[in-house]
Design an enzyme around this catalytic site. Structure first.
Site, short mmCIF file in Angstrom:
data_model
loop_
_atom_site.label_atom_id
_atom_site.label_comp_id
_atom_site.label_asym_id
_atom_site.label_seq_id
_atom_site.Cartn_x
_atom_site.Cartn_y
_atom_site.Cartn_z
CG ASN A 200 -2.09 -0.90 1.13
OD1 ASN A 200 -2.38 -1.44 0.08
ND2 ASN A 200 -2.78 -1.09 2.23
NE ARG B 116 -8.00 -2.07 -10.65
CZ ARG B 116 -6.95 -1.29 -10.88
NH1 ARG B 116 -5.93 -1.80 -11.55
NH2 ARG B 116 -6.92 -0.05 -10.47
NE ARG C 273 -2.00 4.96 -10.95
CZ ARG C 273 -2.78 6.00 -10.71
NH1 ARG C 273 -3.72 5.93 -9.86
NH2 ARG C 273 -2.61 7.11 -11.37
CG HIS D 178 -14.48 2.50 -11.60
ND1 HIS D 178 -15.23 2.51 -10.44
CD2 HIS D 178 -13.35 1.83 -11.31
CE1 HIS D 178 -14.58 1.89 -9.48
NE2 HIS D 178 -13.43 1.46 -9.98
CE1 TYR E 68 -9.09 -7.22 -3.40
CE2 TYR E 68 -10.20 -5.80 -4.98
CZ TYR E 68 -9.04 -6.24 -4.36
OH TYR E 68 -7.83 -5.67 -4.71
NE ARG F 237 -10.52 -0.41 1.37
CZ ARG F 237 -10.66 -0.34 0.05
NH1 ARG F 237 -11.71 -0.87 -0.53
NH2 ARG F 237 -9.78 0.30 -0.69
CG HIS G 15 -14.03 -3.29 -3.61
ND1 HIS G 15 -14.64 -3.53 -4.82
CD2 HIS G 15 -13.05 -2.39 -3.88
CE1 HIS G 15 -14.04 -2.83 -5.77
NE2 HIS G 15 -13.09 -2.13 -5.23
#
Length: 742
Positions: A94, A421, A451, A481, A514, A610, A638
């Site tokens: 992270n 993704r 990214r 997205h 997730y 979160r 998430h």
């Protein structure tokens, strides 16, 4: 199916702004321009003239405190040991991304002279200096926790991470053979002298800074040796004993520099700016522009230099000078560096040192039709909407099966899907290819600017295109997205559409770790809206009205603010009013001000966040009625949920958007209104559990610090939300299985 040129696949949507991306780490968690002020003229500010100037917490510092909560899990001795080790690795990864993106963006703003005050009241220089101080303390604590706590605990469990001097003689001999046979042939020592300039140091690579001396002349030289990433970070000695790869290399440097005297070696690591900047002028061919930018990424400017505490002063001076970093950007740490490599240790087969085994199961409403194995997804969805909660509900037997059955079903005419993704070996990709090759119309909107997944996305986007899929590579000025899949099916009596709307990516691997929500539906209003949206994304349609959806950048911010205002009206009229949100991050000032307005009008506001939260809860006269909680654990929380009591007729929305500038202004995001009251109640029950004082969580204070609440005043452990949900899903599965057997 005809193929489209890359130029013709680039489409556009009307946008309120199309600035630089603005992602935060862990969208695992992150993009540039850290503009904490409004990106555009705010559509709404609730009595902002009457609100205090410094009512926003700084987003960058809020993220650092999120990573501090991750570190707190690594320090928690009540957690399984290898899970604590995993949290050490997650913390390190992270922080790497935070420096590569967020700190790099701050440095770029300072260099460009864009020293605009953030909404928090802090100037960029003040923010970055605070980051250096807090990050330094965190990294030191991270190293101390590893060396003084986790490492001895691992040794007690016969898992040994040793340094070279601690190896037994026979182990050193085996490592010498390994070095000679496998490691030595791939090493390339790079000397520094008038004929050899200082070498380029790639970002996040681990390196040895070596000082050698010519025994004939007495002259000393510097050389750099890169630790090759193709080998495991920690080399196995046999059993469950490991040694850092750089230790093996350092012990055999004499073989790299024969005839020279090796004086010393020190490990160092550089973090570089690895954000991408695809110019709008290049948007005619996003694919080629992105490929050029990926090549440039390797040469980003340094933003952090990590060195071992034992490094020689002269060697450090050389590194600082050649890499052009400031003293503040140098972090002295106990070795070994780069603890992201601990993920390899966590993979050991030691189940007793990990969370208990958990296998997701088929959602009960899909299991009801599994008599025709596998389940007939279209029959199940025709019967009722299905609200999925991953990883508790299996992704493979729901979302993945939905796409696979659509691909194989001769009655299916078309499949349309967004992909942000996904895993490289995704069955969903293969299913879409099969569908196209069988003659179905397949549209795939691939976001190649996701990214750190850019290369992979380009690779499988081309694979999809080559199979005959219509591939749309991107939207000018926006990232796509949203998580949508639409299936068009001829059912004899007419055409029927089926859809999946999710909060997470179509990635079978991350779906196991997730936490996300998804809605499978044949609702005519929802599927009609999604069909119109796909036409907007792939063509020149300019649909702006979606009765069952909120779509960014057009209507997510304004739509949510309208619903917040509606709760205020209900409160004034004496009707039930409450706002409850589950999000990854809250930064947007307009929405934050709207929530402050609701609080001042007496509307209870509960925020389950979160990571980043720029709102200050519990401030007298401003946010007395706002509570903010954070839950971290086994799964990455998430999902995004937006619940409103709505005067006694509760509404719930789920979708892909967080309350950040990037999501609301620079992305195509979708929130869907959950059609079923039963599912609204199910989401409400989830929020009830999260905000129950008996559930373990972190509580945000007005000063931006988080208090951990995981024990009662008597010392008893509070309920772990994720463990509770695992148990509830098991009970529900067992009950459903028993009912079917009977």
């Amino acid at each position: 199916m005809g193929r489209m040129s890359p130029e013709s696949r680039v489409t556009s949507l009307p946008a309120t702004t199309a600035g630089d991306p603005d992602e935060g780490p862990g969208d695992t968690s992150s993009h540039t321009v850290m503009n904490d002020s409004y990106d555009v003229e705010p559509p709404y500010v609730a009595d902002s003239d009457d609100l205090p100037d410094h009512r926003f917490l700084d987003r960058e510092l809020s993220w650092l405190r999120f990573n501090g909560r991750v570190l707190a899990l690594a320090a928690d001795r009540e957690l399984p040991l290898l899970e604590r080790t995993r949290f050490l690795a997650i913390f390190a990864g992270n922080l790497d991304e935070f420096f590569m993106v967020r700190v790099a963006g701050l440095k770029r703003r300072l260099a460009a002279g864009v020293a605009v005050q953030a909404a928090s009241g802090m100037m960029p220089r003040e923010v970055i200096e605070t980051i250096w101080g807090e990050a330094s303390e965190m990294m030191a604590e991270h190293g101390r926790l590893f060396r003084s706590d986790v490492l001895p605990a691992l040794a007690d469990e016969q898992i040994s991470l040793l340094r070279w001097k601690d190896l037994e003689v026979d182990e050193q001999k085996r490592m010498q053979e390994l070095f000679t046979d496998r490691i030595y042939p791939v090493l390339t020592p790079l000397a520094v002298d008038p004929a050899h300039p200082f070498p380029y140091i790639s970002g996040l690579s681990l390196n040895l800074a070596v000082t050698i001396r010519n025994p004939d002349t007495g002259e000393e030289h510097f050389a750099r040796v890169k630790v090759p990433p193709i080998f495991p970070r920690f080399v196995t000695l046999g059993g469950q004993r490991f040694v850092p790869l750089e230790d093996v290399m350092a012990a055999h440097l004499d073989q790299l520099f024969p005839g020279m005297e090796v004086l010393q070696s020190h490990t160092f690591r550089v973090t570089r700016n690895e954000d991408l900047e695809v110019e709008e002028d290049d948007a005619e061919n996003l694919l080629k522009a992105l490929e050029r930018e990926l090549q440039r990424r390797r040469f980003g400017s340094p933003v952090r230099l990590e060195v071992e505490e034992s490094i020689d002063d002269h060697v450090l001076e050389l590194l600082v000078s050649e890499l052009d970093v400031s003293v503040s950007e140098v972090f002295h740490l106990p070795g070994p560096l780069d603890l992201t490599g601990l993920h390899g240790i966590v993979d050991l087969d030691r189940p007793e040192l990990k969370y208990g085994a958990f296998v997701p199961h088929t959602h009960r409403h899909l299991a009801e039709v599994e008599s025709s194995s596998p389940a007939d997804m279209f029959a199940a969805i025709s019967r009722r909407d299905v609200l999925l909660h991953h990883p508790y509900d299996s992704f493979a037997t729901s979302v993945q099966r939905f796409i696979e059955q659509a691909a194989a079903d001769p009655h299916v005419l078309a499949i349309k899907q967004t992909l942000y993704r996904t895993s490289g070996d995704s069955p969903i990709i293969e299913a879409l290819i099969d569908a196209a090759e069988s003659g179905k119309q397949v549209l795939v909107l691939v976001e190649i600017k996701a990214r750190f997944d850019e290369r992979a996305n380009i690779r499988w986007a081309r694979k999809l295109e080559q199979s005959g899929c219509h591939v749309v590579y991107g939207i000018v000025g926006l990232k796509t997205h949203c998580k949508l899949a639409l299936v068009v099916r001829d059912e004899g009596v007419g055409i029927r559409r089926y859809a999946h709307i999710g909060t997470g990516n179509y990635n079978p691997k991350t779906a196991r770790i997730y936490e996300d929500l998804g809605l499978l539906t044949a609702d005519e209003g929802v599927t009609s809206d999604i069909s119109n949206l796909f036409n907007n994304l792939s063509g020149f349609a300019r649909q702006r009205n979606y009765p069952e959806l909120l779509v960014a950048p057009e209507s997510v911010r304004t739509g949510l603010i309208d619903r917040i205002e509606r709760e205020i009206e209900h409160r004034r009229a004496g009707r039930p009013a409450r706002i409850r949100l589950k999000i990854n991050a809250l930064v947007d000032e307009a929405l934050t001000d709207a929530l402050y307005h609701a609080s001042r009008e007496g509307v209870p506001v509960e925020l389950w966040v979160r990571s980043i939260c720029a709102l200050r809860p519990g401030v007298t006269g401003l946010s007395d009625n706002i509570r903010v909680r954070s839950i971290l654990g086994r799964f990455l929380e998430h999902s995004r949920v937006f619940c409103f009591d709505n005067g006694g007729e509760p509404q719930a929305w789920i979708g892909s958007a967080d309350l950040m500038h990037r999501n609301l202004d620079r992305r195509v995001e979708v929130l869907v209104k959950v059609p079923s009251r039963a599912h609204v109640d199910e989401l409400s029950a989830l929020l009830d559990l999260a905000f129950d004082p008996a559930t373990a969580s972190w509580w945000l204070r007005p000063d931006g610090e988080w208090e951990r609440h995981h024990h009662s005043p008597e010392g008893a452990a509070l309920t772990d939300l994720q463990s509770s949900l695992i148990a509830a899903h098991r009970r529900r599965r067992d009950t459903s299985s028993g009912a079917r057997r009977s």
